[in-house]
Structure formats: C-alpha cells, structure tokens
Scaffold this active site. Structure first.
Site, PDB file in Angstrom:
ATOM      1  CE  LYS A  28      -3.082  -1.858   2.895  1.00  0.00           C
ATOM      2  NZ  LYS A  28      -2.140  -2.880   3.636  1.00  0.00           N
TER       3      LYS A  28
ATOM      4  N   GLY B 132       2.880  -0.032  13.054  1.00  0.00           N
ATOM      5  CA  GLY B 132       2.371   1.596  12.978  1.00  0.00           C
ATOM      6  C   GLY B 132       2.954   1.760  13.623  1.00  0.00           C
TER       7      GLY B 132
HETATM    8  P1  AMP Z   1       0.939  -4.325   3.513  1.00  0.00           P
HETATM    9  O1  AMP Z   1       0.634  -4.086   4.267  1.00  0.00           O
HETATM   10  O2  AMP Z   1       1.698  -2.407   2.850  1.00  0.00           O
HETATM   11  O3  AMP Z   1       2.872  -3.807   4.442  1.00  0.00           O
HETATM   12  O4  AMP Z   1       1.938  -5.126   2.398  1.00  0.00           O
HETATM   13  C1  AMP Z   1       2.084  -6.353   2.691  1.00  0.00           C
HETATM   14  C2  AMP Z   1       1.499  -7.260   1.386  1.00  0.00           C
HETATM   15  O5  AMP Z   1       2.422  -6.920   0.317  1.00  0.00           O
HETATM   16  C3  AMP Z   1       1.826  -8.092   1.733  1.00  0.00           C
HETATM   17  O6  AMP Z   1       0.813  -9.282   2.467  1.00  0.00           O
HETATM   18  C4  AMP Z   1       2.144  -9.047   0.223  1.00  0.00           C
HETATM   19  O7  AMP Z   1       2.293 -10.056  -0.139  1.00  0.00           O
HETATM   20  C5  AMP Z   1       1.824  -7.661  -0.501  1.00  0.00           C
HETATM   21  N1  AMP Z   1       2.661  -7.748  -1.651  1.00  0.00           N
HETATM   22  C6  AMP Z   1       4.222  -7.571  -1.933  1.00  0.00           C
HETATM   23  N2  AMP Z   1       4.431  -7.359  -2.877  1.00  0.00           N
HETATM   24  C7  AMP Z   1       3.202  -7.085  -3.731  1.00  0.00           C
HETATM   25  C8  AMP Z   1       2.800  -7.323  -5.418  1.00  0.00           C
HETATM   26  N3  AMP Z   1       4.467  -7.321  -6.174  1.00  0.00           N
HETATM   27  N4  AMP Z   1       2.284  -7.331  -5.407  1.00  0.00           N
HETATM   28  C9  AMP Z   1       1.036  -7.215  -5.028  1.00  0.00           C
HETATM   29  N5  AMP Z   1       1.148  -7.383  -3.545  1.00  0.00           N
HETATM   30  C10 AMP Z   1       2.478  -7.639  -3.439  1.00  0.00           C
END
Ligand code: AMP
Length: 395
Positions: free
Chosen positions: A199, A374
């Site tokens: 995100k 967080g």
């Molecule tokens: P966040 O909560 O923003 O730290 O994102 C963590 C999530 O990002 C994890 O569950 C990963 O599977 C996902 N993630 C990482 N790289 C990718 C990607 N290239 N495409 C989609 N999801 C991703």
C-alpha cells in the site's frame, strides 16, 4: 526522550497501572503461538515486581470492537505469562466494578494481575473521559510499555494518563524510542532505508520523511509498481495505486531536489496471475501486459544487497514481494539475510518483515526488532506518538 521512566518512580506498596501490548496470535485451541510481545514486556514487569509494586496489567487483544467474546479473551495470555514469570498471575475477567476492585485489594507487594481485554469496552477506542477516570481510580501510578499501541489515542494509552500525578514509560518503550531516535538523529552513515509492501498510502509519508534522514531509500513490493509507472515504465498487470500517483510524483521530485537516491527494482519475478502454482518468469525493465510483478528479480536483489552491505545503518519495513508464496519470497528473505550480515545498526520495523526475519531464524542477528510496526512508521513519518506525549515530562 524527556519523559519519566519506571526508574523515577516510588513503587513499594503502590498500585501500578501497566499498559502492555499483549496482542499476540492464538491458535484454534486458544494457545499463544508467538509470545515475543509478552517476553518484550518482561524486563519492565520484573522491575516493577522486584520493587514491590502491586501490578495491574492492561492490554488489548485483536479487534473485538467493543464487545466481550471468548475468542479475544486474554485468559490464555495470563497462563503464558505465569509460565514465563514462574509466578502466580491473577486473571480478572472484570476491568471495572467490585470484582475488579476486590481482585486489586487482594494484591500484596510484588503480586500481579492481568485484566480482561480492554477493547471489550467501546469507550476504550473512543478515549472516553469518564472511562479513563474510572480506570485511573484503580491505581496510584501509571506506566505505559505498550509500544505497539502508542500511536493510538485510546483511554488506556492516553486518556487515563492525565489522572495520575506520574505517568512513566517502561523499558520497552525506552528501547524502541532509543533505536528509532538514533537512526533519525544521528545514524551511522550511510543510512539505507528499505520500504516494501503493497500500500502506497501507508508508506509514502514515511518514504518522504526518510528522504531527509537517509542516504538511500530502496523500494520493493507492490508499491514499487506505482513508482515505476510514474517513471514511465510498463508495469503489465502489476498492482497500481492510481489514487496516490501524485504523492509518488511529489516524493520522486523531493528525492531529486535533495539529491537523494530512491532505488526501484529493475527486474522482477512475474506470473500470469496472482498464484504460486504457475510458471515464474523473470523480466527486466518493462513488464508486458498479461504479467504481474510478484517479487524483485535477481539483479535487483544484488543491487539492494550491495547497498545494505555498504550501510552503517539499515531500517527495513515491508516485504519485497508476495513473500507468503514460496515462488515469490526470495527477495524478502535475501534482504533479511543481507541485513543479518551487516555489522552496523539494523532495525526491522514490524509486521511482515519481522515475520520474514523470524521465519529465516535471523532475529538474533538484528540490532533491534520493533514490536510496533504502526508506531514505528508513525514515528518515522515525523508525527507525534500520542501515547508518548501523554507521559509526564521529567524536570
Ligand atoms: P503492506 O500491508 O502494505 O505492508 O503489504 C504487505 C503485503 O504486500 C503482503 O501481504 C505481500 O503479499 C504484499 N505484496 C508484496 N509485494 C506485492 C506485489 N508485488 N503484488 C501484490 N502484493 C504484494
């Protein structure tokens, strides 16, 4: 940090309200599956007990949304804490009222009690004034050691503190702030920050703020594709955060103005759909349509690991790819290994990155693993942490 700590407090015979972060995972049999957060609070708990405090522990667990339920009860945590402390831990199913008051009255110096999940009360997350006053009436002195909850202004982390003459922090908060303070105030250079995850919205402010502090920012994970798109690359069917494109543009401009480097992946592990069961294709540069970027590729891994090897300070938050799938976990684990091999200050900032480091058995090789993803991100965004601001200033 100019706040009272537990070492400033008179403790013998006094009732201490200790806010801890016992938000631990439980399995189907309601057994604690990861007790790292309990263990992280032990130095503070032990200090308070050794100094004759009558300890009242308060925590949240999960998101019960203001409704009591067996699923989110802290009772299993009381049992695990008892095993770790090798000492009786009274569990109070009530937080306020005569049952809770009697349990507290029965405490002797050096005894401890864990209250039921504070989020069973809707007033907790509303930071309700009367609820805060009622909680404060249970104790003589307030200590917060719940680093994982200091970015939230709730009754037990903020509201309650003003009703005590002394509100101090415990050893865990002190340690977390010391590490985060060191990397933002006087990092050993070069300071390399690695930010991943999906995100853009959650991390863009951190990236922007880190540009002022770090020498290099390495970006991976799903959000890298929005950055690459802005730079004119084709990203195929990779995730794109259209809503936050302008923030990404601003951040890239800021890096240019400050002459700081933001590194982006130049090759990728891709797949035709979001699956671990299909062919993995390594793609350099543009990603053709029909393929999704799922992990950083081998060249990027090399570049990023070289940057990490050169760094005096490394901060990491967020996976480099869809690390939950074995085909796309290599980038994330290589970052963990490169950090473990770095002889400088290495800090892992919560969430998925901590899970990856633990899975790779590398936790002991890091300088610091944050218990609050967080909270550490909010700190690095340069924003105040309400749970810290609420503590008593030291004269
Ligand atoms: P966040 O909560 O923003 O730290 O994102 C963590 C999530 O990002 C994890 O569950 C990963 O599977 C996902 N993630 C990482 N790289 C990718 C990607 N290239 N495409 C989609 N999801 C991703």
């Amino acid at each position: 940090m100019n706040k009272l700590t537990i070492e400033d407090l008179e403790l013998k015979g006094r009732r201490v309200f200790l806010r801890v972060d016992f938000n631990v995972p439980l399995d189907q049999n309601r057994q604690v599956t990861d007790d790292n957060r309990i263990i992280a609070a032990i130095p503070t708990i032990q200090y308070l007990l050794d100094h004759g405090a009558r300890l009242i522990l308060i925590s949240h667990l999960g998101r019960p949304k203001g409704t009591p339920s067996e699923e989110y009860s802290l009772r299993p945590v009381a049992e695990r804490l008892e095993q770790i402390l090798k000492k009786k831990v009274v569990f109070s199913p009530a937080v306020l009222g005569p049952v809770a008051e009697t349990a507290i009255d029965c405490l002797s110096d050096g005894d401890c009690l864990l209250m039921e999940n504070i989020r069973f009360f809707p007033e907790e997350e509303k930071n309700d004034t009367q609820f805060s006053k009622d909680l404060a009436s249970l104790a003589d002195v307030y200590v917060n050691d719940a680093f994982g909850a200091v970015h939230r202004a709730h009754a037990s982390t903020v509201g309650v503190a003003q009703y005590f003459d002394q509100a101090a922090c415990g050893y865990l908060i002190k340690k977390e702030l010391e590490f985060l303070g060191t990397i933002t105030e006087k990092p050993t250079r070069p300071f390399c920050a690695i930010i991943g995850g999906a995100k853009v919205k959650d991390k863009i402010q951190v990236i922007s703020n880190l540009l002022d502090k770090a020498d290099t920012v390495l970006i991976g994970g799903g959000m890298a594709y929005t950055f690459l798109k802005v730079q004119g690359y084709q990203i195929g069917d990779s995730i794109l955060d259209e809503e936050h494109i302008s923030l990404v543009e601003e951040t890239l401009k800021k890096a240019e103005t400050l002459k700081k480097s933001i590194l982006l992946p130049n090759d990728h592990l891709t797949a035709a759909s979001f699956s671990n069961e299909i062919e993995v294709r390594t793609v350099a540069g543009d990603i053709p349509s029909g393929l999704l970027g799922m992990d950083i590729g081998p060249q990027t891994v090399d570049t990023y690991c070289n940057e990490i090897a050169k760094a005096g300070t490394v901060f990491w938050n967020g996976p480099m790819g869809v690390f939950e799938m074995s085909n796309f976990s290599a980038g994330t684990f290589e970052i963990a290994r490169a950090m473990a091999a770095n002889g400088g200050t290495t800090i892992v900032g919560g969430g998925d990155s901590v899970a990856a480091v633990n899975k790779a058995n590398l936790a002991a090789k890091m300088s610091h693993i944050s218990t609050g993803g967080g909270a550490s991100l909010k700190f690095l965004e340069g924003k105040p942490l309400p749970g810290i601001a609420a503590l008593t200033e030291r004269n």
